[in-house]
Write an enzyme that holds these catalytic residues in place. Structure first.
Site, short mmCIF file in Angstrom:
data_model
loop_
_atom_site.label_atom_id
_atom_site.label_comp_id
_atom_site.label_asym_id
_atom_site.label_seq_id
_atom_site.Cartn_x
_atom_site.Cartn_y
_atom_site.Cartn_z
N CYS A 1 44.73 48.04 -0.04
CA CYS A 1 45.44 48.90 -1.02
C CYS A 1 45.65 48.00 -2.25
O CYS A 1 46.23 46.94 -2.01
CB CYS A 1 46.65 49.44 -0.35
SG CYS A 1 46.20 50.57 0.99
N ARG B 1 40.29 45.67 -2.99
CA ARG B 1 41.41 45.58 -1.71
C ARG B 1 41.12 47.01 -0.95
O ARG B 1 41.95 46.88 0.07
CB ARG B 1 42.60 45.64 -2.60
CG ARG B 1 42.85 44.35 -3.35
CD ARG B 1 44.49 44.37 -4.04
NE ARG B 1 45.24 44.60 -3.11
CZ ARG B 1 45.92 43.37 -2.78
NH1 ARG B 1 45.55 42.19 -3.34
NH2 ARG B 1 47.01 43.22 -1.77
N TRP C 1 43.04 51.29 1.57
CA TRP C 1 42.40 51.07 2.47
C TRP C 1 43.13 51.62 3.75
O TRP C 1 44.33 51.23 4.05
CB TRP C 1 42.32 49.50 2.79
CG TRP C 1 41.22 49.20 3.90
CD1 TRP C 1 40.37 48.98 4.05
CD2 TRP C 1 41.93 48.70 5.27
NE1 TRP C 1 39.60 48.49 5.24
CE2 TRP C 1 40.70 48.21 6.01
CE3 TRP C 1 43.25 48.61 5.83
CZ2 TRP C 1 40.90 47.90 7.47
CZ3 TRP C 1 43.31 48.08 7.16
CH2 TRP C 1 41.98 47.64 7.88
N ASN D 1 51.69 49.82 -0.35
CA ASN D 1 50.52 48.91 0.28
C ASN D 1 51.20 48.22 1.59
O ASN D 1 52.29 47.78 1.30
CB ASN D 1 50.08 47.80 -0.57
CG ASN D 1 49.29 46.76 -0.10
OD1 ASN D 1 48.63 46.92 0.94
ND2 ASN D 1 49.30 45.44 -0.43
N GLY D 2 50.60 48.43 2.55
CA GLY D 2 51.05 47.65 3.92
C GLY D 2 51.67 48.99 5.16
O GLY D 2 50.69 50.06 4.98
N GLU E 1 29.21 31.62 10.55
CA GLU E 1 29.51 32.27 9.17
C GLU E 1 28.21 33.06 8.69
O GLU E 1 28.62 34.16 8.00
CB GLU E 1 29.87 31.11 7.99
CG GLU E 1 29.98 31.50 6.66
CD GLU E 1 30.97 32.59 6.32
OE1 GLU E 1 31.88 32.86 7.42
OE2 GLU E 1 31.08 33.00 5.37
N LYS F 1 28.32 36.96 7.55
CA LYS F 1 27.83 37.52 6.30
C LYS F 1 26.94 38.53 6.43
O LYS F 1 26.99 39.82 5.73
CB LYS F 1 27.32 36.27 5.48
CG LYS F 1 28.03 35.31 4.87
CD LYS F 1 28.97 35.89 3.61
CE LYS F 1 30.24 36.50 4.18
NZ LYS F 1 31.30 35.41 4.20
N GLU G 1 28.65 41.93 8.18
CA GLU G 1 29.51 42.77 6.98
C GLU G 1 28.65 43.32 5.82
O GLU G 1 29.03 44.55 5.62
CB GLU G 1 30.77 41.85 6.60
CG GLU G 1 30.22 40.75 5.99
CD GLU G 1 31.58 39.96 5.63
OE1 GLU G 1 31.67 38.52 5.36
OE2 GLU G 1 32.78 40.57 5.43
N HIS H 1 22.72 29.34 28.45
CA HIS H 1 23.81 29.62 29.62
C HIS H 1 23.81 31.14 29.47
O HIS H 1 25.04 31.75 29.85
CB HIS H 1 25.01 28.92 29.31
CG HIS H 1 24.93 27.36 29.27
ND1 HIS H 1 24.77 26.84 30.88
CD2 HIS H 1 24.94 26.61 28.52
CE1 HIS H 1 24.47 25.77 30.52
NE2 HIS H 1 24.77 25.38 29.37
N LYS I 1 39.25 43.50 1.11
CA LYS I 1 39.36 41.82 0.99
C LYS I 1 40.73 41.17 1.47
O LYS I 1 40.51 40.12 2.00
CB LYS I 1 39.10 41.62 -0.54
CG LYS I 1 38.93 40.23 -0.91
CD LYS I 1 37.94 39.88 -1.75
CE LYS I 1 37.66 38.56 -1.86
NZ LYS I 1 36.60 37.87 -0.82
C1 F6R Z 1 34.74 37.49 5.46
C2 F6R Z 1 35.99 37.63 4.63
C3 F6R Z 1 37.06 37.94 5.65
C4 F6R Z 1 38.41 36.92 5.18
C5 F6R Z 1 39.37 36.89 6.00
C6 F6R Z 1 40.58 36.13 5.65
O1 F6R Z 1 33.57 37.48 4.36
O2 F6R Z 1 36.03 37.59 3.54
O3 F6R Z 1 36.64 37.29 6.98
O4 F6R Z 1 37.86 35.58 5.26
O5 F6R Z 1 39.76 38.40 5.98
O6 F6R Z 1 41.01 36.19 4.41
P1 F6R Z 1 41.98 35.49 3.80
O7 F6R Z 1 41.12 34.03 3.63
O8 F6R Z 1 42.48 35.87 2.39
O9 F6R Z 1 43.07 35.14 4.57
#
Ligand code: F6R
Length: 615
Positions: free
Chosen positions: A2, A27, A75, A101-102, A484, A488, A491, A507, A610
């Protein structure tokens, strides 16, 4: 999680608020809405879906010009994404609008109480209880700030709230507990937002609010109070990046721009971190050198991509400092009673500095008397504020929901922390630290070289798009890079992608391999640790024997990997521990290209946000 914006001043409030929401859309993008005050009337427009839907609705509505308003991009947590559940929410008399937000944890009990009092609810959200409570409290004395103070006293959970009242046409009141809120200071105008990106086009002067503070903004000034009503203050600072950092700069997506930002972001993160005595300098330190010397265990806590940065860091910290290091997902750490005491260093990694899982894990660590060092990209955010020591990454704003430059700068900062610990504890001499740093500062040019040769990566990604599934394997620091790369791809492309420790394949996971399965193998340097290299070459042969199509991400000149893999993506030579700064980069581009081939929304993948400020 949010994005919220408030404005009061001489400009068009709708223009400022919608522009701010555009910069905060990372966000959350389930719905968006605004409330604008004009001539004693409150106008509200809100729509499910992306901000563009709200913009069309505003065009159609043709509202009168307003100089004061609030806006929200959502969100969803409580209630499906819909027009009804979009913020703002209004009090029953329609004279108060509120955004949030929250999560308000005691909303069920409050809703019951309000309904018993005759209040009618028009959404399924937790937020509406705050709007209705505020309406009731405001009716008592017509003072929006005091009403907000009384409302906050009733709420439990995490919240940033902004509210406007039709009868108070130049005032926006905000409240903050556990979720971010900053004030933008202009000339005859003021802004409130979850993130400075929302108002950076208008001012770089900001005030960061602390925990449990209420702020009232008018065109003339700002007033900050504690939740108990007593006068208080926020911390004033100047934002040191400008609007260009939040623009696409000619790229088709923010993510591509941010991949290309990486050489500069890593260089900036490393720049000027060493003092004349050759010591690494942290940004904020509220613990002594002796405290660092007393550390006998390190725990790294983080989520998602930041967790993967933590996994790489474990290898570096244990190798350089000989201190045992564990890495744990923040959401698991807090609930399993980890063994912590004063001699434990907890390293919290968070780009946003607001991730609720990591914040709660940090607080749990502090309750157990552990020291906390945080690595964050957001100056003054909650996680660094609550830490004993801080090292900021200097990635600049990261807009794309999928993290790229934040990851690389986290790695750079984590390496510095490892070296700092080694140095302060006398495990490494200045010249040894200097040698690693020399390698580190050479990395940004190597990242740039990787970025210049992305065309073969893009071609391979387009080919893999047809298969609809990609596996990643790695050993040592290549294992977190594999995780990682898979994250990527998941997502962005919404396909099955999974990272494995290459040695684990036999395994179980090897049964996933069928004819043509794309497998990306992160191959360590053939120099030095050649045993590790030999082992992964064996793993490549194992999957190839079962029909996999192997793409090796390997060092330039690695002829052995070239012989065994179907295709190679090469990166410049680097010490094994630092190699993730290079090998992660083609995997980012691979994910962007594959997802583009499938027609996905690169910067705003479905269901994500995000900054995750709920647990
Ligand atoms: C993936 C991504 C998320 C963040 C995670 C932690 O591309 O961006 O997995 O890494 O939500 O966010 P932060 O670093 O802000 O605590």
């Amino acid at each position: 999680m949010c994005g919220i914006v408030g404005y009061t001043g001489g400009r068009s409030a709708a223009g400022v608020v919608v522009d701010g929401l555009r910069r905060l859309e990372y966000r959350g993008y389930d719905s968006a809405g605004v409330a604008l005050i004009d001539d004693g009337e409150l106008h509200q427009v809100k729509r499910a879906g992306k901000l563009a839907n709200l913009e069309s609705a505003l065009d159609e509505a043709g509202l009168p010009e307003s100089r004061c308003g609030i806006g929200h991009t959502r969100w969803a947590t409580h209630g499906v994404p819909s027009d009804r559940n979009a913020h703002p929410h209004l009090s029953n008399d329609g004279r108060i609008a509120l955004i949030h937000n929250g999560i308000i944890e005691n909303f069920g009990q409050l809703r019951g109480e309000l309904e018993a009092d005759g209040v009618r609810f028009s959404s399924e959200t937790d937020t509406e209880v705050a709007a209705q409570l505020l309406g009731r409290e405001y009716a008592a004395d017509g003072d929006l700030t005091k009403a907000m103070t009384r409302v906050c006293a009733r709420l439990e959970g995490a919240f940033t709230l902004l509210a406007v009242a039709a009868d108070d046409p130049h005032t926006v009141v905000g409240a903050r507990r556990n979720s971010p809120l900053v004030v933008g200071i202009g000339d005859g105008e003021h802004f409130l937002a979850s993130d400075v990106a929302a108002f950076i086009a208008h001012t770089t002067e900001a005030v960061e609010l602390g925990q449990d503070q209420i702020v009232t903004i008018t065109p003339e000034g700002i007033a900050v109070r504690g939740f108990d009503g007593s006068p208080s203050e926020g911390r004033r600072y100047s934002v040191d990046w400008d609007i260009s950092a939040a623009e696409k700069g000619g790229y088709d997506t923010f993510m591509r721009k941010e991949i290309n930002d990486q050489p500069a972001a890593v260089a900036d993160t490393l720049r000027g971190r060493i003092d004349e005595a050759g010591q690494i300098v942290l940004d904020e330190v509220r613990m002594s050198d002796q405290d660092f010397r007393d550390i006998d265990k390190v725990f790294i806590i983080a989520c998602g991509t930041s967790y993967h940065a933590g996994l790489v860091t474990k290898y570096a910290i244990e190798h350089w400092t000989r201190i045992p290091c564990e890495v744990e997902l923040s959401s698991e750490f807090r609930y399993r009673d980890p063994v912590l005491d004063r001699s434990t260093l907890v390293v919290a990694i968070s780009q946003s500095g607001e991730t609720m899982d990591t914040l709660m894990a940090l607080r749990h660590a502090k309750d157990q008397k552990a020291r906390v060092l945080s690595i964050s990209n957001t100056v003054g955010s909650t996680i660094p504020r609550e830490s004993d020591a801080v090292l900021y990454t200097r990635a600049g704003i990261e807009v794309s929901v999928a993290s790229t430059k934040a990851f690389l700068t986290q790695l750079a900062a984590c390496y510095l922390v490892g070296l700092h610990l080694a140095q302060i504890r006398g495990i490494k001499y200045a010249d040894e630290v200097g040698a690693v740093l020399t390698e580190l500062v050479a990395v940004p040019d190597k990242i740039a070289a990787v970025i210049e040769h992305m065309e073969p990566v893009r071609k391979l990604a387009r080919e893999a798009a047809d298969f609809g599934r990609v596996l990643f394997i790695g050993r040592h620091v290549g294992y977190p890079v594999a995780l990682e790369g898979a994250l990527k791809l998941k997502e962005l492309a919404y396909i099955h992608a999974e990272g494995f420790a290459a040695g684990e394949l036999k395994h179980g996971p090897i049964s996933l391999i069928e004819d043509g399965t794309p497998v990306i193998a992160i191959v360590p340097s053939p120099r030095g640790r050649s045993l590790l290299h030999d082992k992964i070459v064996s793993n490549i042969q194992e999957v190839k024997a079962r029909g996999a199509k192997v793409i090796a991400v390997c060092e330039e000149g690695d002829d052995i990997a070239r012989v065994h893999a179907d295709d190679v993506i090469t990166t410049p030579a680097a010490p094994t521990l630092l190699a993730p700064l290079l090998t992660a980069v083609p995997l980012q581009e691979f994910a962007v290209e594959l997802a583009t081939a499938l027609g996905r929304d690169i910067d705003q993948p479905r269901n994500l946000a995000k900054s995750v400020t709920v647990e």
